[in-house]
Design a protein around this motif. Structure first.
Motif, PDB file in Angstrom:
ATOM      1  N   UNK A  67       0.830  -1.207   0.000  1.00  0.00           N
ATOM      2  CA  UNK A  67       0.000   0.000   0.000  1.00  0.00           C
ATOM      3  C   UNK A  67       0.863   1.255   0.000  1.00  0.00           C
ATOM      4  N   UNK A  68       1.924   1.258   0.806  1.00  0.00           N
ATOM      5  CA  UNK A  68       2.819   2.416   0.864  1.00  0.00           C
ATOM      6  C   UNK A  68       3.537   2.623  -0.470  1.00  0.00           C
ATOM      7  N   UNK A  69       3.999   1.521  -1.059  1.00  0.00           N
ATOM      8  CA  UNK A  69       4.692   1.626  -2.336  1.00  0.00           C
ATOM      9  C   UNK A  69       3.768   2.133  -3.434  1.00  0.00           C
ATOM     10  N   UNK A  70       2.515   1.704  -3.406  1.00  0.00           N
ATOM     11  CA  UNK A  70       1.552   2.183  -4.405  1.00  0.00           C
ATOM     12  C   UNK A  70       1.278   3.671  -4.222  1.00  0.00           C
ATOM     13  N   UNK A  71       1.267   4.144  -2.981  1.00  0.00           N
ATOM     14  CA  UNK A  71       1.087   5.578  -2.727  1.00  0.00           C
ATOM     15  C   UNK A  71       2.274   6.369  -3.271  1.00  0.00           C
ATOM     16  N   UNK A  72       3.480   5.850  -3.051  1.00  0.00           N
ATOM     17  CA  UNK A  72       4.679   6.507  -3.580  1.00  0.00           C
ATOM     18  C   UNK A  72       4.639   6.495  -5.106  1.00  0.00           C
ATOM     19  N   UNK A  73       4.238   5.368  -5.654  1.00  0.00           N
ATOM     20  CA  UNK A  73       4.157   5.241  -7.105  1.00  0.00           C
ATOM     21  C   UNK A  73       3.173   6.262  -7.688  1.00  0.00           C
ATOM     22  N   UNK A  74       2.062   6.442  -7.019  1.00  0.00           N
ATOM     23  CA  UNK A  74       1.065   7.409  -7.469  1.00  0.00           C
ATOM     24  C   UNK A  74       1.632   8.830  -7.428  1.00  0.00           C
ATOM     25  N   UNK A  75       2.360   9.144  -6.371  1.00  0.00           N
ATOM     26  CA  UNK A  75       2.982  10.472  -6.264  1.00  0.00           C
ATOM     27  C   UNK A  75       4.040  10.685  -7.339  1.00  0.00           C
ATOM     28  N   UNK A  76       4.779   9.646  -7.670  1.00  0.00           N
ATOM     29  CA  UNK A  76       5.827   9.759  -8.681  1.00  0.00           C
ATOM     30  C   UNK A  76       5.271   9.829 -10.099  1.00  0.00           C
ATOM     31  N   UNK A  77       4.052   9.362 -10.272  1.00  0.00           N
ATOM     32  CA  UNK A  77       3.501   9.336 -11.633  1.00  0.00           C
ATOM     33  C   UNK A  77       3.377  10.740 -12.224  1.00  0.00           C
ATOM     34  N   UNK A  78       3.257  11.749 -11.378  1.00  0.00           N
ATOM     35  CA  UNK A  78       3.133  13.117 -11.874  1.00  0.00           C
ATOM     36  C   UNK A  78       4.490  13.809 -12.049  1.00  0.00           C
ATOM     37  N   UNK A  79       5.558  13.134 -11.650  1.00  0.00           N
ATOM     38  CA  UNK A  79       6.899  13.708 -11.756  1.00  0.00           C
ATOM     39  C   UNK A  79       7.511  13.275 -13.080  1.00  0.00           C
ATOM     40  N   UNK A  80       8.013  14.271 -13.832  1.00  0.00           N
ATOM     41  CA  UNK A  80       8.647  13.954 -15.100  1.00  0.00           C
ATOM     42  C   UNK A  80      10.010  13.334 -14.852  1.00  0.00           C
ATOM     43  N   UNK A  81      10.343  12.335 -15.625  1.00  0.00           N
ATOM     44  CA  UNK A  81      11.624  11.651 -15.468  1.00  0.00           C
ATOM     45  C   UNK A  81      11.528  10.589 -14.391  1.00  0.00           C
ATOM     46  N   UNK A  82      12.613  10.328 -13.753  1.00  0.00           N
ATOM     47  CA  UNK A  82      12.690   9.347 -12.668  1.00  0.00           C
ATOM     48  C   UNK A  82      12.216   7.964 -13.109  1.00  0.00           C
ATOM     49  N   UNK A  83      12.422   7.644 -14.369  1.00  0.00           N
ATOM     50  CA  UNK A  83      11.955   6.361 -14.899  1.00  0.00           C
ATOM     51  C   UNK A  83      12.576   5.179 -14.162  1.00  0.00           C
TER      52      UNK A  83
END
Length: 69
Positions: A9-25
């Protein structure tokens, strides 16, 4: 097992936050891999315990049938 589910659950929350960040692939890929690995752990745990329950029910049924004789 609850800790692993909380981690997912925590990782999915982080993933959701990162989805709006450009780069960091690379970071996004690592997090996705971590989620997948933890989901495999949960599925394996559930499968193994389901097999254990099936075996337990089979054993109980045999015992009950022996008791009827």
């Amino acid at each position: 097992m609850n800790e692993v589910i909380k981690d997912i659950e925590k990782l999915k929350a982080v993933q959701e936050n990162l989805s709006s960040v450009w780069g960091m692939d690379y970071t996004k890929k690592i997090i996705q891999d971590m989620i997948e690995e933890k989901e495999i752990i949960v599925k394996t745990f559930e499968k193994n315990h389901a097999d254990d329950r099936s075996q337990w029910m089979s054993d109980v049924t045999k015992i009950l049938k022996l008791g009827e004789k």
